[in-house]
Design an enzyme around this catalytic site. Structure first.
Site, mmCIF file in Angstrom:
data_model
loop_
_atom_site.group_PDB
_atom_site.id
_atom_site.type_symbol
_atom_site.label_atom_id
_atom_site.label_comp_id
_atom_site.label_asym_id
_atom_site.label_seq_id
_atom_site.Cartn_x
_atom_site.Cartn_y
_atom_site.Cartn_z
ATOM 1 N N CYS A 244 46.036 74.176 -19.485
ATOM 2 C CA CYS A 244 46.166 73.592 -20.825
ATOM 3 C C CYS A 244 47.551 72.949 -20.900
ATOM 4 C CB CYS A 244 45.936 74.626 -21.922
ATOM 5 S SG CYS A 244 47.134 75.989 -21.929
ATOM 6 N N PHE A 245 48.141 72.864 -22.074
ATOM 7 C CA PHE A 245 49.415 72.153 -22.167
ATOM 8 C C PHE A 245 50.564 72.938 -21.536
ATOM 9 C CE2 PHE A 245 53.306 70.766 -24.483
ATOM 10 C CZ PHE A 245 53.364 69.495 -23.944
#
Length: 363
Positions: free
Chosen positions: A97-98
Site C-alpha cells: 500500500c502507500f
C-alpha cells in the site's frame, strides 16, 4: 505456495521485475506507480475518502471500523477473489500500500484467512519511490554515460538499440522529442516516467560494466521532464555523433512520421477518420514551430504538406512528402542542431556513420 517473508529488498524487486500488487486506491495509483504493477485496491476512491474524513473527525479506531463496514459482504468477497487470482498467477509476487501499513496488513490478513500467505513490501510505495530517487542520484554521480547525438533523421534511436547497454529515453517518455514527436500512446505521468527511468537505468547499471548509452535530449521530451541531476550528468558526458546523408535522413523521417504514423492513425480510427487525424497531426506539429520558422516559410511548408497529403490519399504516393521533409531538415532542424553541437564540440569523442560507430563502440 510456500511461506515467504515480507521484504525491503527494493533493488531485487525492480531488477527482477517482481510481480507487484498495489492495494492503494485508484486515485493514488494514477498519480504514480511502477511499470507492470497491478492495482487491486482494498478501498475504492469513495471509500478511501469517507474513511479519511472519519479519521480526521473521530480518530483511527473509528476510521478502521468504518472501513470494515464499507468493505464487507459481497464487496469484500469480490476483492479477496481478485487478490487470490493475482497470488495464484504470481506466486513469487508481493503486495503493498502507500506506507506498508494498515491497508497492506489488512489485505495480507484477509488473504491468510482465505488460505494464502502472501508477503508485503515493508515501507510500501513511499519507500520504493524514495529508493528509486536515491538510486538515480547515486548513479548520476558514479555511473559513466555516453550520449548519442546526431542531426534529425539520422536514426539515433535505431542506432542506440544496436548497442549492448542503453536506455531509450524517448521510448519511456512515449514521445520522439521533436515538435512532430507525439505518439498515439499517451505520455506517462511525470512520476510514472521518473519511476520507469530510474528502474531502466538501474537495470542497465547492473547489466554489465562500462557506459550506459543515452540519446541526446532536451530536458523536456514532450511533456516528460528529465530529472535535473540526470540532465546535468548528460550535459557533462562524452558525445558520439551519428552522421548520415540527407537522403538517408529523409527516408528515416518518412518512415517514422509519415508511413508509421499514417498506419497508426488508421489502425486506431479507421481509414477515413484515421487519415484525417493524421493530416491534422502534421498540421498541428508544423503550427507549433511557426514562430521559429516564420510565417512565410511555414506557409510554404504547409502548402507542400497539403499537396503531399492529397497525392498520398489519392494514389498512395509518398513522394510529395519528401519535399517538405527535405526543406524542414535542411532549413530548420539542421541549422539549429549545428548551432547546439557547436557549443558541445569539446565533448565529442567520436563521429561517423552507423558502421563506423558500431565498430568503435561494440567491443
Amino acid at each position: 505456495m510456500t511461506n515467504r517473508s515480507n521484504t525491503d529488498n527494493y533493488l531485487d524487486l525492480f531488477l527482477n521485475d517482481t510481480p507487484l500488487m498495489d492495494v492503494r486506491a485508484p486515485v493514488e495509483f494514477e498519480k504514480g506507480a511502477f511499470p507492470k504493477v497491478v492495482n487491486l485496491p482494498l478501498m475504492n476512491n469513495d471509500e478511501r475518502h469517507l474513511v479519511g474524513t472519519r479519521y480526521k473527525e473521530a480518530g483511527q479506531e473509528s476510521a478502521i471500523q468504518l472501513g470494515h463496514e464499507l468493505v464487507s459482504g459481497e464487496t469484500k468477497k469480490q476483492r479477496i477473489q481478485q487478490w487470490l487470482a493475482f497470488t495464484q498467477a504470481n506466486p513469487d509476487g508481493y503486495l503493498y500500500c502507500f506506507r506498508g501499513g494498515l491497508r497492506s496488513r489488512t489485505t495480507q490478513q484477509w488473504l491468510k484467512e482465505a488460505g494464502i500467505n502472501y508477503p508485503l513490501i515493508t515501507g510500501g510505495y513511499k519507500a520504493m519511490r524514495r529508493f528509486l530517487i536515491d538510486a538515480l542520484e547515486h548513479l548520476c554521480q558514479k555511473q559513466d554515460f555516453v550520449i548519442v547525438s546526431g542531426r534529425t533523421g539520422t536514426g539515433k534511436t535505431r542506432f542506440l538499440k544496436t548497442l549492448s547497454n542503453y536506455v531509450d529515453l524517448e521510448g519511456l517518455a512515449k514521445h520522439r522529442g521533436s515538435s512532430f514527436g507525439r505518439m498515439l500512446t499517451p505520455q506517462p505521468s511525470q512520476i510514472d516516467f521518473e519511476n520507469s527511468l530510474s528502474i531502466a537505468i538501474l537495470k542497465a547499471a547492473h547489466k554489465k560494466t562500462g557506459p550506459i548509452y543515452l540519446e541526446d535530449e532536451s530536458r523536456l521530451i514532450g511533456r516528460s521532464a528529465l530529472p535535473l541531476l540526470l540532465k546535468e550528468c548528460m550535459s557533462n558526458s562524452p558525445l558520439v555523433v551519428l552522421e548520415s546523408s540527407l537522403e538517408e535522413r529523409i527516408d528515416v523521417v518518412m518512415q517514422d512520421y509519415v508511413i508509421d504514423m499514417t498506419a497508426d492513425f488508421i489502425e486506431r480510427d479507421g481509414q477515413e477518420l484515421g487519415f484525417e487525424n493524421f493530416a491534422e497531426y502534421l498540421f498541428a506539429s508544423l503550427q507549433r514551430i511557426e514562430r521559429r520558422l516564420g510565417s512565410e516559410r511555414k506557409n510554404t511548408l504547409l502548402a507542400q504538406m497539403k499537396e503531399a497529403l492529397v497525392n498520398q490519399q489519392k494514389d498512395d504516393s509518398l513522394e510529395g512528402h519528401r519535399l517538405w521533409i527535405k526543406c524542414l531538415l535542411s532549413e530548420y532542424y539542421d541549422p539549429m542542431y549545428d548551432y547546439q553541437l557547436g557549443k558541445k564540440a569539446g565533448r565529442v569523442i567520436l563521429r561517423g556513420d552507423k558502421n563506423t560507430l558500431i565498430k568503435a563502440l561494440i567491443k
